[in-house]
Design a protein around this motif. Structure first.
Motif, mmCIF file in Angstrom:
data_model
loop_
_atom_site.group_PDB
_atom_site.id
_atom_site.type_symbol
_atom_site.label_atom_id
_atom_site.label_comp_id
_atom_site.label_asym_id
_atom_site.label_seq_id
_atom_site.Cartn_x
_atom_site.Cartn_y
_atom_site.Cartn_z
ATOM 1 N N THR A 102 -12.453 -20.753 -22.339
ATOM 2 C CA THR A 102 -12.297 -19.844 -20.833
ATOM 3 C C THR A 102 -11.671 -20.583 -20.438
ATOM 4 O O THR A 102 -10.357 -20.400 -19.905
ATOM 5 C CB THR A 102 -13.130 -19.542 -19.677
ATOM 6 O OG1 THR A 102 -14.463 -18.431 -20.620
ATOM 7 C CG2 THR A 102 -12.796 -18.996 -18.760
ATOM 8 N N GLU A 105 -8.389 -20.607 -21.989
ATOM 9 C CA GLU A 105 -6.796 -19.488 -21.823
ATOM 10 C C GLU A 105 -7.031 -19.619 -20.327
ATOM 11 O O GLU A 105 -5.640 -18.816 -20.540
ATOM 12 C CB GLU A 105 -8.021 -18.214 -22.347
ATOM 13 C CG GLU A 105 -7.632 -17.454 -22.491
ATOM 14 C CD GLU A 105 -6.289 -16.741 -22.647
ATOM 15 O OE1 GLU A 105 -4.964 -15.376 -23.068
ATOM 16 O OE2 GLU A 105 -6.030 -17.658 -23.424
ATOM 17 N N ARG A 106 -6.993 -20.088 -19.678
ATOM 18 C CA ARG A 106 -7.054 -20.201 -18.370
ATOM 19 C C ARG A 106 -5.745 -21.107 -17.768
ATOM 20 O O ARG A 106 -4.750 -20.263 -17.575
ATOM 21 C CB ARG A 106 -8.237 -20.420 -17.432
ATOM 22 C CG ARG A 106 -8.949 -20.250 -16.789
ATOM 23 C CD ARG A 106 -10.331 -20.413 -16.088
ATOM 24 N NE ARG A 106 -9.826 -20.539 -14.886
ATOM 25 C CZ ARG A 106 -10.857 -21.431 -13.912
ATOM 26 N NH1 ARG A 106 -12.076 -21.896 -14.292
ATOM 27 N NH2 ARG A 106 -9.569 -22.020 -12.518
ATOM 28 N N ARG A 108 -3.227 -21.538 -20.864
ATOM 29 C CA ARG A 108 -2.792 -20.399 -21.517
ATOM 30 C C ARG A 108 -1.986 -19.180 -20.545
ATOM 31 O O ARG A 108 -0.802 -19.382 -20.388
ATOM 32 C CB ARG A 108 -3.640 -19.782 -22.562
ATOM 33 C CG ARG A 108 -1.845 -19.407 -23.729
ATOM 34 C CD ARG A 108 -2.454 -19.008 -24.703
ATOM 35 N NE ARG A 108 -2.737 -17.341 -24.122
ATOM 36 C CZ ARG A 108 -2.508 -16.367 -23.708
ATOM 37 N NH1 ARG A 108 -1.160 -16.063 -24.110
ATOM 38 N NH2 ARG A 108 -2.542 -15.652 -23.540
ATOM 39 N N ALA A 109 -2.676 -18.421 -19.608
ATOM 40 C CA ALA A 109 -2.469 -17.502 -18.674
ATOM 41 C C ALA A 109 -1.776 -18.707 -17.638
ATOM 42 O O ALA A 109 -0.511 -17.669 -17.532
ATOM 43 C CB ALA A 109 -3.972 -16.900 -18.222
ATOM 44 N N THR A 112 2.185 -18.780 -18.889
ATOM 45 C CA THR A 112 2.941 -17.244 -19.457
ATOM 46 C C THR A 112 2.546 -15.768 -18.730
ATOM 47 O O THR A 112 3.401 -15.631 -18.713
ATOM 48 C CB THR A 112 1.714 -15.967 -20.546
ATOM 49 O OG1 THR A 112 0.619 -16.001 -20.304
ATOM 50 C CG2 THR A 112 1.926 -17.556 -22.264
ATOM 51 N N ILE A 114 0.012 -14.558 -16.854
ATOM 52 C CA ILE A 114 -0.218 -14.121 -16.685
ATOM 53 C C ILE A 114 -1.454 -14.847 -15.390
ATOM 54 O O ILE A 114 -2.469 -15.414 -15.509
ATOM 55 C CB ILE A 114 -1.386 -13.504 -17.634
ATOM 56 C CG1 ILE A 114 -0.146 -13.086 -19.206
ATOM 57 C CG2 ILE A 114 -2.786 -13.118 -17.658
ATOM 58 C CD1 ILE A 114 -1.131 -13.513 -20.082
ATOM 59 N N PHE A 117 -7.525 -12.869 -16.324
ATOM 60 C CA PHE A 117 -8.228 -11.645 -17.294
ATOM 61 C C PHE A 117 -9.542 -11.858 -17.182
ATOM 62 O O PHE A 117 -9.904 -12.065 -16.602
ATOM 63 C CB PHE A 117 -7.650 -12.507 -18.681
ATOM 64 C CG PHE A 117 -7.687 -13.622 -18.595
ATOM 65 C CD1 PHE A 117 -9.196 -14.578 -19.882
ATOM 66 C CD2 PHE A 117 -7.690 -15.475 -18.370
ATOM 67 C CE1 PHE A 117 -9.766 -15.311 -19.823
ATOM 68 C CE2 PHE A 117 -7.802 -16.464 -17.932
ATOM 69 C CZ PHE A 117 -9.229 -16.625 -19.227
ATOM 70 N N THR A 119 -13.067 -11.964 -19.463
ATOM 71 C CA THR A 119 -13.672 -12.314 -20.755
ATOM 72 C C THR A 119 -14.975 -11.807 -20.772
ATOM 73 O O THR A 119 -15.443 -11.744 -19.582
ATOM 74 C CB THR A 119 -13.264 -13.758 -20.745
ATOM 75 O OG1 THR A 119 -13.955 -13.748 -21.726
ATOM 76 C CG2 THR A 119 -13.905 -14.352 -19.694
ATOM 77 N N ARG A 163 -9.283 -16.075 -13.187
ATOM 78 C CA ARG A 163 -7.799 -16.475 -12.439
ATOM 79 C C ARG A 163 -7.201 -17.976 -13.556
ATOM 80 O O ARG A 163 -7.805 -17.692 -13.923
ATOM 81 C CB ARG A 163 -8.142 -17.263 -11.118
ATOM 82 C CG ARG A 163 -8.940 -16.052 -10.306
ATOM 83 C CD ARG A 163 -7.717 -14.815 -9.759
ATOM 84 N NE ARG A 163 -6.457 -15.846 -9.408
ATOM 85 C CZ ARG A 163 -5.978 -15.856 -8.454
ATOM 86 N NH1 ARG A 163 -6.690 -14.797 -7.602
ATOM 87 N NH2 ARG A 163 -4.911 -16.854 -8.254
ATOM 88 N N ALA A 164 -6.502 -17.501 -13.678
ATOM 89 C CA ALA A 164 -5.350 -18.671 -14.577
ATOM 90 C C ALA A 164 -5.357 -20.022 -13.302
ATOM 91 O O ALA A 164 -5.722 -19.903 -12.068
ATOM 92 C CB ALA A 164 -3.788 -18.653 -14.335
ATOM 93 N N SER A 199 0.411 -25.273 -18.930
ATOM 94 C CA SER A 199 0.383 -24.646 -17.168
ATOM 95 C C SER A 199 0.812 -25.637 -16.044
ATOM 96 O O SER A 199 0.494 -25.480 -15.099
ATOM 97 C CB SER A 199 -1.596 -25.341 -17.239
ATOM 98 O OG SER A 199 -1.475 -26.224 -17.472
#
Length: 254
Positions: A102, A105-106, A108-109, A112, A114, A117, A119, A163-164, A199
């Motif tokens: 997680t 991905e936070r 990476r989001a 990018t 985002i 997301f 999960t 949250r990102a 990020s």
């Protein structure tokens, strides 16, 4: 397009007190140790740091932690850092523990664009329901706890909203990099480094080997230079200074 700066000190000159940082590396592998030392020398404090872990007591982010420069960590692993655990449990440090995938991905989001997301990770636990201790008081009581997160059903399964993460600065270490900021990471050092670089609003990369634009084939670039604003070439001595978190050996012939 030439993003090379003269020194690590110049590269972090605008990192001020209370800045948020995304710092690459895993354990002691691939950590931007030269940039961390530059921050230590600069004397900044009140740092809000996102990194998989906080180094060890005598190296990496552990150096900033030892000097009380970090007030908050977002991490997935306490690891070998006893001072990290002590400060957290004694109420001196706020810690948001996040599942490792997680956390990745936070980051990476955030890089990018985002904002959030869904999960499956954490559904049915305090990760989703809230109540994970973020900070204790001096008596060991929970002073700050994680809030509950939105849970939504998709195709009959529950998912938790995460949250990102976007930070003021990203600090990473690369094996090779060119003057345009294109980076290549070596083997397991390609862990959280690309994600932390993405990020950061301003990302600084220390590189073990600086090459000229065009020397890196496009297919071997792990992180394009659009995510990197500053490049710090390391000396041979700095590039070779790599610590081992826990050395495990056996007797010859055993």
């Amino acid at each position: 397009m030439d993003k090379v700066v003269r020194s690590a000190a110049d590269a972090v000159a605008d990192v001020g007190d209370n800045a948020s940082l995304a710092v690459g590396g895993f354990g002691l592998c691939g950590i931007p140790s030269v940039l961390i030392q530059a921050l230590l020398d600069k004397g900044v404090s009140g740092l809000d740091v996102t990194s998989n872990n906080c180094g060890v007591d005598e190296w990496g982010l552990g150096l900033l932690l030892r000097e009380r420069r970090i007030t908050r960590m977002t991490s997935s692993y306490v690891g070998e850092n006893k001072e990290f655990a002590r400060q957290y449990l004694s109420g001196e440090l706020e810690v948001e523990l996040t599942p490792q995938g997680t956390l990745a991905e936070r980051l990476r989001a955030g890089g990018t664009g985002i904002p959030a997301f869904f999960t499956r990770t954490g559904v049915g636990t305090q990760v989703a329901d809230g109540g994970v201790p973020w900070k204790y008081d001096a008596e060991g009581n929970v002073a700050v706890a994680s809030p509950p997160k939105e849970v939504r059903e998709f195709d009959g399964l529950d998912y938790v909203l995460e949250r990102a993460i976007v930070c003021d600065f990203g600090l990473v270490r690369a094996w090779k990099g060119d003057r345009h900021g294109n980076l290549v990471f070596r083997e397991s050092a390609r862990n959280f480094n690309p994600l932390c670089a993405m990020s950061g609003r301003v990302t600084v990369a220390e590189v073990e080997e600086l090459v000229e634009p065009g020397d890196l084939a496009p297919d071997e670039v792990h992180l394009p230079g659009i995510f990197v604003q500053r490049v710090v070439p390391l000396t041979a001595e700095q590039a070779a200074d790599k610590r081992i978190e826990r050395r495990t050996v056996r007797q010859k012939g055993a």
